[in-house]
Write an enzyme that holds these catalytic residues in place. Structure first.
Site, mmCIF file in Angstrom:
data_model
loop_
_atom_site.group_PDB
_atom_site.id
_atom_site.type_symbol
_atom_site.label_atom_id
_atom_site.label_comp_id
_atom_site.label_asym_id
_atom_site.label_seq_id
_atom_site.Cartn_x
_atom_site.Cartn_y
_atom_site.Cartn_z
ATOM 1 N N SER A 307 50.084 11.022 15.736
ATOM 2 C CA SER A 307 50.840 12.194 16.114
ATOM 3 C C SER A 307 50.215 13.246 17.345
ATOM 4 O O SER A 307 50.459 12.574 18.830
ATOM 5 C CB SER A 307 50.900 12.997 15.239
ATOM 6 O OG SER A 307 52.169 14.207 14.965
ATOM 7 N N ASP A 318 45.919 8.168 29.872
ATOM 8 C CA ASP A 318 46.654 7.933 30.965
ATOM 9 C C ASP A 318 46.387 8.885 32.091
ATOM 10 O O ASP A 318 46.361 8.436 33.224
ATOM 11 C CB ASP A 318 48.601 8.193 30.915
ATOM 12 C CG ASP A 318 49.376 7.292 29.747
ATOM 13 O OD1 ASP A 318 48.648 7.176 29.211
ATOM 14 O OD2 ASP A 318 49.960 7.509 29.325
ATOM 15 N N LYS A 332 52.907 7.042 15.812
ATOM 16 C CA LYS A 332 54.040 8.696 15.511
ATOM 17 C C LYS A 332 54.445 9.023 16.753
ATOM 18 O O LYS A 332 53.680 10.145 17.333
ATOM 19 C CB LYS A 332 53.247 9.473 14.344
ATOM 20 C CG LYS A 332 54.767 10.003 14.004
ATOM 21 C CD LYS A 332 54.477 11.147 12.525
ATOM 22 C CE LYS A 332 55.192 11.956 12.232
ATOM 23 N NZ LYS A 332 55.355 13.223 13.302
#
Length: 434
Positions: A307, A318, A332
């Site tokens: 999460s 990224d 999740k």
């Protein structure tokens, strides 16, 4: 969103407004009022406007046609209705469960501020540590002290959970402990309970060969996590660390806003997360040039990093700000809004889907580390049985991170650039929980 009772909204009923007013009048002071409140919140907020191909209006009619003799019966019907959505994260919590959730996410407890365990050798309830600025620490309680009795009740064969229930209580109320300490006669101590900020961030300076490593472990994204993380980074910066290890292993998540604030401590620019609601409207958060460090960074993750942990990891990965080491994360990618209901119970409703800055959907997939490093069952058992080995050379994932940081080419973070496809974020991110 934690706290603040949510009033039942006006319903859009296929039976007409007059019928609706009659129903609402009849539901006052009835378990049906709670049932309808839950239905209304899901009807208004749930991320899937098809409700998992369920006829949500018909489900309401069925719920309100029943006669409930108690709130417990209503709770059962609510849970049965929510199960039809096929979403384990949209869930009902009875008052005790909701109180536990709010306590966890608030990052505060009311008690004396100690961590306890049953000592494996002595089999006695033993203090592991007294928390900073707690009544226990101020009273002189130390790690290794044995708790022999709580308010006159012997702790022999008592479980930690049972002891915690006796020690915790309303701030300002007293609790009496009988303590044992090596080399000293047993003694009694009267303490006054207080509201205590639970440490969710632990940090230390580690000397690894010729490197000064700032090691930070974040256990969950509570309401105090960002402030604690900020203090940790600043203190380690003062100690002239040359790189960082951020340990998110076992971190189940928490508040979305906490993950955003912490990501901004490591990122100067670039995207952090994109959420998409039931109307397909995107809300995006970016870094805002408030980072506290641009030193090389390794992030440790495992299958229990979920999460909010995945939002932070995804943002750092990224944007090529950190090297991610460990095993596949949980997967999740859903956001919940949490509501307090009229009787003190609670409801978590999935209201959005999130994506990493590169647009990746990690739901049911997780994030793949840059440097996959799986632990064997024997290694997992060793670390679980001896937590002191975590973040040492006996911890294979930590050791691999140190090796990566020692490689200057791999460790050097790439400059991040704003993701032009992202839209401005709204303040709604502050109301979300993961």
């Amino acid at each position: 969103m934690i706290g603040g009772a949510i009033a039942t909204s006006a319903t859009i009923s296929v039976f007409g407004q007059a019928w609706t007013r009659c129903v609402h009048a009849a539901l006052q002071d009835s378990p049906k009022a709670l049932v309808d409140q839950v239905w209304q919140l899901v009807n208004r907020e749930y991320v899937d406007d098809k409700f998992n191909q369920q006829d949500w209006q018909a489900i309401r009619q069925s719920l309100l046609s029943k006669d409930y003799t108690s709130k417990e019966e209503a709770y059962v019907s609510i849970r049965e209705a929510l199960q039809k959505l096929g979403d384990p994260y949209t869930r009902f919590m009875d008052p005790k469960q909701y109180e536990a959730l709010t306590s966890q996410t608030s990052g505060e407890v009311s008690g004396i501020g100690i961590r306890m365990e049953v000592n494996e050798k002595t089999k006695r309830l033993t203090v592991v540590e007294a928390i900073e600025n707690s009544p226990a620490l101020k009273a002189g309680i130390k790690g290794g002290d044995e708790i022999l009795a709580i308010d006159g009740k012997s702790t022999r064969n008592m479980k930690v959970d049972d002891a915690s229930k006796l020690i915790r209580g309303k701030a300002g109320t007293p609790v009496n402990l009988k303590l044992g300490r090596p080399g000293k006669a047993d003694f009694d101590l009267k303490l006054t309970r207080a509201t205590i900020e639970v440490p969710t961030v632990r940090y230390t300076l580690k000397q690894e060969n010729n490197r000064r490593i700032g090691y930070i472990r974040l256990r969950e994204f509570s309401a105090h996590a960002a402030d604690q993380m900020r203090r940790a980074i600043r203190e380690l910066n003062k100690q002239n660390v040359d790189s960082y290890v951020l340990d998110l292993r076992g971190n189940p998540g928490g508040l979305l806003q906490a993950s955003i604030e912490i990501a901004r401590m490591w990122l100067d620019n670039g995207g952090i997360v994109k959420t998409v609601d039931r109307q397909g409207i995107s809300e995006v958060t970016k870094a805002n040039r408030t980072s506290l460090s641009n030193l090389p960074l390794a992030v440790l993750v495992d299958g229990n990093s979920a999460s909010a942990s995945e939002i932070l990891t995804g943002a750092l990965k990224d944007n090529k700000r950190a090297v991610v080491v460990g095993s596949q994360t949980f997967g999740k990618a859903l956001v919940q809004s949490v509501h307090e209901l009229a009787d003190g119970s609670g409801l978590a409703v999935t209201i959005a889907h999130y994506y990493t800055p590169s647009g990746t959907d990690i739901n049911h997939k997780g994030i793949t580390p840059d440097i996959p490093t799986e632990l064997t069952e024997a290694q997992e058992r060793q670390l679980a049985s001896n937590p002191n080995l975590i973040a040492t050379q006996s911890d294979p994932q930590y050791a691999r991170a140190i090796a990566v940081l020692s490689n200057s080419k791999l460790a050097q973070p790439a400059p991040t650039q704003p993701n032009q496809s992202f839209l401005p974020v709204s303040s709604r991110a502050e109301d979300l929980k993961l």
